[in-house]
Enzyme design. Structure first.
Site, PDB file in Angstrom:
ATOM      1  N   LYS A  31       0.831  -1.217   0.000  1.00 25.55           N
ATOM      2  CA  LYS A  31       0.000   0.000   0.000  1.00 25.55           C
ATOM      3  C   LYS A  31       0.856   1.254   0.000  1.00 25.55           C
ATOM      4  O   LYS A  31       0.667   2.160  -0.803  1.00 25.55           O
ATOM      5  CB  LYS A  31      -0.921   0.008   1.231  1.00 25.55           C
ATOM      6  CG  LYS A  31      -1.950  -1.097   1.254  1.00 25.55           C
ATOM      7  CD  LYS A  31      -2.884  -0.980   2.435  1.00 25.55           C
ATOM      8  CE  LYS A  31      -2.186  -1.145   3.787  1.00 25.55           C
ATOM      9  NZ  LYS A  31      -1.539  -2.461   3.979  1.00 25.55           N
ATOM     10  N   THR A  32       1.806   1.285   0.909  1.00 26.16           N
ATOM     11  CA  THR A  32       2.668   2.458   0.995  1.00 26.16           C
ATOM     12  C   THR A  32       3.507   2.581  -0.280  1.00 26.16           C
ATOM     13  O   THR A  32       3.752   3.682  -0.776  1.00 26.16           O
ATOM     14  CB  THR A  32       3.567   2.352   2.250  1.00 26.16           C
ATOM     15  OG1 THR A  32       2.735   2.154   3.386  1.00 26.16           O
ATOM     16  CG2 THR A  32       4.388   3.602   2.446  1.00 26.16           C
ATOM     17  N   ASP A 215      -2.179   7.689   3.510  1.00 29.40           N
ATOM     18  CA  ASP A 215      -1.722   6.360   3.944  1.00 29.40           C
ATOM     19  C   ASP A 215      -2.334   6.063   5.324  1.00 29.40           C
ATOM     20  O   ASP A 215      -2.723   6.979   6.044  1.00 29.40           O
ATOM     21  CB  ASP A 215      -0.184   6.350   4.035  1.00 29.40           C
ATOM     22  CG  ASP A 215       0.379   4.921   4.036  1.00 29.40           C
ATOM     23  OD1 ASP A 215      -0.403   3.956   3.947  1.00 29.40           O
ATOM     24  OD2 ASP A 215       1.619   4.773   4.115  1.00 29.40           O
ATOM     25  N   GLU A 216      -2.395   4.801   5.702  1.00 30.17           N
ATOM     26  CA  GLU A 216      -2.923   4.399   7.025  1.00 30.17           C
ATOM     27  C   GLU A 216      -4.293   5.023   7.275  1.00 30.17           C
ATOM     28  O   GLU A 216      -4.582   5.525   8.367  1.00 30.17           O
ATOM     29  CB  GLU A 216      -1.946   4.810   8.144  1.00 30.17           C
ATOM     30  CG  GLU A 216      -0.528   4.314   7.975  1.00 30.17           C
ATOM     31  CD  GLU A 216      -0.329   2.859   8.394  1.00 30.17           C
ATOM     32  OE1 GLU A 216      -1.303   2.212   8.806  1.00 30.17           O
ATOM     33  OE2 GLU A 216       0.820   2.380   8.275  1.00 30.17           O
ATOM     34  N   GLN A 246      -5.743  -3.362  10.716  1.00 32.79           N
ATOM     35  CA  GLN A 246      -4.649  -2.672  11.413  1.00 32.79           C
ATOM     36  C   GLN A 246      -5.102  -1.385  12.091  1.00 32.79           C
ATOM     37  O   GLN A 246      -4.284  -0.526  12.412  1.00 32.79           O
ATOM     38  CB  GLN A 246      -3.513  -2.368  10.438  1.00 32.79           C
ATOM     39  CG  GLN A 246      -2.826  -3.623   9.927  1.00 32.79           C
ATOM     40  CD  GLN A 246      -1.621  -3.282   9.071  1.00 32.79           C
ATOM     41  OE1 GLN A 246      -0.622  -2.778   9.558  1.00 32.79           O
ATOM     42  NE2 GLN A 246      -1.717  -3.544   7.786  1.00 32.79           N
TER      43      GLN A 246
HETATM   44  P1  ATP Z   1       1.601  -2.116   5.994  1.00 34.61           P
HETATM   45  O1  ATP Z   1       0.179  -2.575   5.972  1.00 34.61           O
HETATM   46  O2  ATP Z   1       2.392  -2.829   7.002  1.00 34.61           O
HETATM   47  O3  ATP Z   1       1.714  -0.632   6.029  1.00 34.61           O
HETATM   48  P2  ATP Z   1       2.029  -1.981   3.151  1.00 34.61           P
HETATM   49  O4  ATP Z   1       0.834  -2.590   2.518  1.00 34.61           O
HETATM   50  O5  ATP Z   1       2.089  -0.519   3.171  1.00 34.61           O
HETATM   51  O6  ATP Z   1       2.216  -2.603   4.598  1.00 34.61           O
HETATM   52  P3  ATP Z   1       4.596  -1.837   1.918  1.00 34.61           P
HETATM   53  O7  ATP Z   1       5.351  -1.379   3.101  1.00 34.61           O
HETATM   54  O8  ATP Z   1       4.288  -0.870   0.858  1.00 34.61           O
HETATM   55  O9  ATP Z   1       3.267  -2.584   2.398  1.00 34.61           O
HETATM   56  O10 ATP Z   1       5.328  -3.077   1.256  1.00 34.61           O
HETATM   57  C1  ATP Z   1       5.822  -4.169   2.001  1.00 34.61           C
HETATM   58  C2  ATP Z   1       7.131  -4.644   1.445  1.00 34.61           C
HETATM   59  O11 ATP Z   1       6.929  -5.308   0.211  1.00 34.61           O
HETATM   60  C3  ATP Z   1       8.105  -3.524   1.153  1.00 34.61           C
HETATM   61  O12 ATP Z   1       9.407  -3.966   1.456  1.00 34.61           O
HETATM   62  C4  ATP Z   1       7.938  -3.293  -0.325  1.00 34.61           C
HETATM   63  O13 ATP Z   1       9.091  -2.731  -0.898  1.00 34.61           O
HETATM   64  C5  ATP Z   1       7.692  -4.705  -0.826  1.00 34.61           C
HETATM   65  N1  ATP Z   1       6.894  -4.744  -2.065  1.00 34.61           N
HETATM   66  C6  ATP Z   1       5.662  -4.256  -2.246  1.00 34.61           C
HETATM   67  N2  ATP Z   1       5.220  -4.489  -3.495  1.00 34.61           N
HETATM   68  C7  ATP Z   1       6.216  -5.142  -4.127  1.00 34.61           C
HETATM   69  C8  ATP Z   1       6.371  -5.669  -5.465  1.00 34.61           C
HETATM   70  N3  ATP Z   1       5.423  -5.577  -6.394  1.00 34.61           N
HETATM   71  N4  ATP Z   1       7.531  -6.293  -5.746  1.00 34.61           N
HETATM   72  C9  ATP Z   1       8.503  -6.416  -4.817  1.00 34.61           C
HETATM   73  N5  ATP Z   1       8.415  -5.944  -3.559  1.00 34.61           N
HETATM   74  C10 ATP Z   1       7.278  -5.319  -3.217  1.00 34.61           C
HETATM   75 MG    MG Z   2       2.175   0.858   4.779  1.00 33.68          MG
END
Ligand code: ATP
Ligand code: MG
Length: 726
Positions: A31-32, A215-216, A246
């Site tokens: 997401k981030t 975000d969040e 979350q």
């Molecule tokens: P949270 O809910 O904990 O905030 P999030 O959904 O925001 O998590 P991110 O932090 O954006 O998730 O991504 C999690 C990890 O996965 C990061 O290290 C990111 O770089 C990696 N990632 C996300 N998408 C990809 C992708 N398509 N290919 C490779 N790595 C990825």
């Molecule tokens: Mg995030």
């Protein structure tokens, strides 16, 4: 820009530039990453950076997003607004608040200032000072965040408590205004008012922010929701990302409905779901899912990953919080030495700030570099520093810096001017302030102040004589009580003051522990030296260090290795949540947040006795761990199979034998015989740990680990029970 680093759903989210977008997805699904890529993509497509607003949850997250953007764009851009809700609002307020008749140099009142103000208002309304100001503060906040006008209408008048609340609210608000001050809620609320009431302001910002990204989103409250709706009101390019699993701030007013109803509320919303997790191993993901699946009020979703099965989640049982700290330190040393991890890869997460102390102590002892994020380091807290200053002066009367810190704490009516004068005189005679006060008649100071100073010095002299006679923790209890420090905090009756009292109690545990394990000759100054070893470790830079933080501050972050410590009922979930389903669900979400921070390895540890806030208690394994399928776990699993119901059995057992070990101050004056079953492990103040082998009328025969066999009469000496034999 390289868009191949996104999966299909992520790409869709990045490339959908027009209209409202809701991205609803589990932890670690990117997401981030989508938000960051989307901003970069917008800029590449020609959107001016100054027309983008990105809202994150913490300043740290904002910084990280900026850095990632720099990498993606290969340049730095300062025109973009990336920050928290509060920082964004402050920017808008600084240039517009005069329209609401505040001065532009308004100040912000924190909880402490709010307390002072509310107390004044309560007094003016003739409300008993037995009611905590924090009650009014939270009610005022609730009322404010409804965004409805508050007045004394007939409905309110029919309810006595409500009438009082509204009266205090109105008075509080007008005093804030006359002090040219805003509280934290006002920062958001005044911005909303500006946008609603002044069309030129609204039009300016609606035109400016062509794109708004949040975000969040699951942790926004109602006013924050209204705010982003207003800001995106012209172009309707609002992209929010979040995860209902979350949401961990409902206690602060975050409203999960913001996410559940977004689709209905914002017309033409496109919804994108992300289901692939890129962060964690399959095992960690499944274990976390087992926990969160127990929540009833959630949208059912399950993540999958290509990251492979990975290692099982490690469960570790320990005797005490101290052992837990040492175990974590040793385990980390092994991970770094043998498995190629570096310190930056590792985080230790806990539920309450005060838990960091035991971990910090073990880290210092074992030479593990760490950094505490969010929340101050234990020994940096004001109350701890005040107490340490007292002890430093008691130990060394030459310490002017410490003396100056506490000579008017709690307030004795000795002002800065007097202190300055004293310092000057003392310097003149070549003495420390303390010694000067001991000997010199202070002719140039008012009689009243002279009497106060005399009293102060006499009190300090008494403490000094106590150092030879009393155990360290008793000396500290004396200092805290006789100076009036504790009384002052107690009188405050605020959440903050309670926190400080808890920290002081926690400090007592440190002193008690030192005293029990000290070498014969060691005294106060050795204790203080020991502590400065801990405090001297601090450095701002977190590079090359283990991260310590609460579960709340870990949101959005990720680490190769995560330790979640204190996995005990009553610690996590917190005691209050055990009988409150709503709160328990929130704790469970917090547990899910914690577990999903881990990429490779996850450790969950618990202690069977824990001394926290100066009180020792028996503990059982957290119910959250028991919810995890055993096939995902390794390590000390016997308690993971014990049904949750046994918790209450244990309570009964404990009640029966009154084995709860009390804190020193509570213990004074009691000479009950302790009942401890044969074979139990106990700790004696002087002789250390040992095993009970015989008992007669409260006199126990104990085989001590290092001091041989001794008889202890528990009428006179209370034993700390380390492990009970059933
Ligand atoms: P949270 O809910 O904990 O905030 P999030 O959904 O925001 O998590 P991110 O932090 O954006 O998730 O991504 C999690 C990890 O996965 C990061 O290290 C990111 O770089 C990696 N990632 C996300 N998408 C990809 C992708 N398509 N290919 C490779 N790595 C990825
Ligand atoms: Mg995030």
């Amino acid at each position: 820009m390289d868009l191949t680093k996104l999966n299909k759903a992520q790409l869709d989210a990045v490339e959908t530039l027009d209209g409202n977008l809701l991205i609803l997805a589990g932890a670690g699904s990117g997401k981030t990453r989508v938000i960051t890529y989307r901003i970069a993509y917008l800029i590449e497509k020609g959107v001016l950076p100054s027309r983008i607003l990105a809202l994150t949850f913490t300043n740290k997250a904002a910084r990280e997003m900026r850095e990632r953007l720099e990498d993606l764009l290969d340049k730095r851009d300062t025109f973009m607004w990336i920050g928290t809700f509060h920082s964004m609002c402050l920017r808008i307020l600084r240039s517009n608040i005069d329209k609401l008749n505040y001065e532009k140099d308004f100040v912000i009142y924190d909880t402490y200032d709010q307390n002072v103000l509310v107390k004044e208002c309560m007094k003016a309304e003739g409300i008993s000072d037995k009611i905590k100001p924090s009650f009014f503060i939270s009610k005022i906040s609730e009322l404010k965040n409804t965004l409805k006008p508050i007045d004394l209408n007939d409905e309110v008048k029919a309810d006595k408590t409500m009438t009082q609340i509204v009266k205090v609210y109105q008075r509080y608000q007008s005093r804030l205004f006359s002090n040219n001050a805003l509280d934290f809620d006002d920062i958001i609320l005044c911005t909303i008012r500006l946008l609603q009431e002044f069309s030129e302001v609204r039009e300016f910002y609606q035109e400016k922010f062509l794109h708004v990204l949040v975000d969040e989103y699951q942790d926004t409250n109602y006013p924050q929701y209204v705010l982003i709706k207003l800001l995106s009101g012209k172009y309707h390019n609002l992209c929010v990302v979040g995860d209902d699993d979350q949401s961990i701030y409902t206690w602060r007013g975050a409203d999960i409905r913001n996410i559940l109803e977004f689709e209905k509320d914002q017309k033409d919303t496109k919804v994108i779901k992300l289901e692939q997790n890129y962060r964690s191993t399959e095992t960690i993901l499944n274990a976390a899912h087992d926990v969160i699946a127990h929540n009833i009020g959630r949208m059912d979703k399950k993540l999958w990953t290509k990251n492979g099965k990975g290692e099982a989640v490690c469960i570790k049982k320990l005797y005490s919080e101290k052992d837990e700290g040492i175990w974590v330190a040793k385990e980390i040393a092994g991970l770094i030495r043998n498995q190629g991890y570096c310190a930056n890869d590792i985080a230790v997460l806990y539920r309450a700030n005060a838990q960091s102390r035991a971990i910090e102590d073990a880290f210092v002892l074992n030479d593990v570099g760490y950094r505490v994020y969010g929340g101050m380091k234990f020994y940096d807290r004001r109350e701890i520093k005040d107490l340490l200053s007292y002890l430093r002066v008691i130990s060394n009367t030459g310490d002017n810096v410490s003396l100056k810190r506490i000579i008017n704490v709690p307030k004795r009516g000795i002002g800065a001017k007097t202190i300055e004068k004293l310092e000057e005189y003392a310097e003149h005679t070549g003495k420390s302030i303390y010694e000067y006060l001991l000997q010199e008649p202070l002719t140039e100071i008012s009689t009243k102040q002279r009497a106060t100073l005399k009293h102060f010095i006499e009190m300090m002299e008494t403490f000094r004589s106590m150092t030879l006679l009393l155990p360290l923790d008793e000396l500290i209890v004396n200092v805290l009580n006789n100076t009036g420090y504790v009384a002052e905090l107690k009188a405050e009756m605020t959440e903050e003051a309670n926190n400080r009292l808890e920290n002081l109690n926690e400090f007592l545990s440190v002193a008690k522990d030192f005293y029990e394990n000290k070498e014969a000759e060691e005294g106060l100054s050795d204790f203080l030296a020991n502590i400065s070893l801990v405090t001297d470790q601090e450095e701002e830079d977190g590079e090359g260090k283990i991260s310590l933080m609460t579960l709340h501050s870990a949101k959005g972050l990720e680490f190769e290795v995560v330790f979640m410590v204190g996995m005990e009922d009553g610690i996590f979930p917190v005691a209050g949540a055990v009988y409150n389903e709503m709160q328990l669900e929130e704790e469970r979400r917090l547990c899910y947040v914690g577990m999903t921070r881990a990429k490779q390895l996850l450790y969950l540890s618990y202690a069977t006795t824990r001394t926290l806030y100066g009180k020792t208690d028996f503990k059982i394994l957290s119910r959250f761990v028991k919810d995890i399928d055993k096939k995902y776990l390794v390590g000390d699993l016997e308690d993971a199979y014990v049904k949750k119901e046994t918790a209450s059995l244990y309570e009964k057992y404990r009640e029966k034998y009154k084995l709860q070990v009390r804190s020193k101050s509570e213990e004074e004056g009691t000479n009950e015989i302790q009942e401890i079953s044969l074979g139990s492990k106990v700790r004696h103040k002087v002789f250390g740990a040992g095993t009970v082998v015989a008992q007669e009328k409260g006199v126990y025969t104990i085989v001590f680990d290092t001091k041989g066999i001794k008889k202890i009469d528990t009428k006179y000496v209370q034993l700390e029970v380390i492990e009970l034999k059933f």
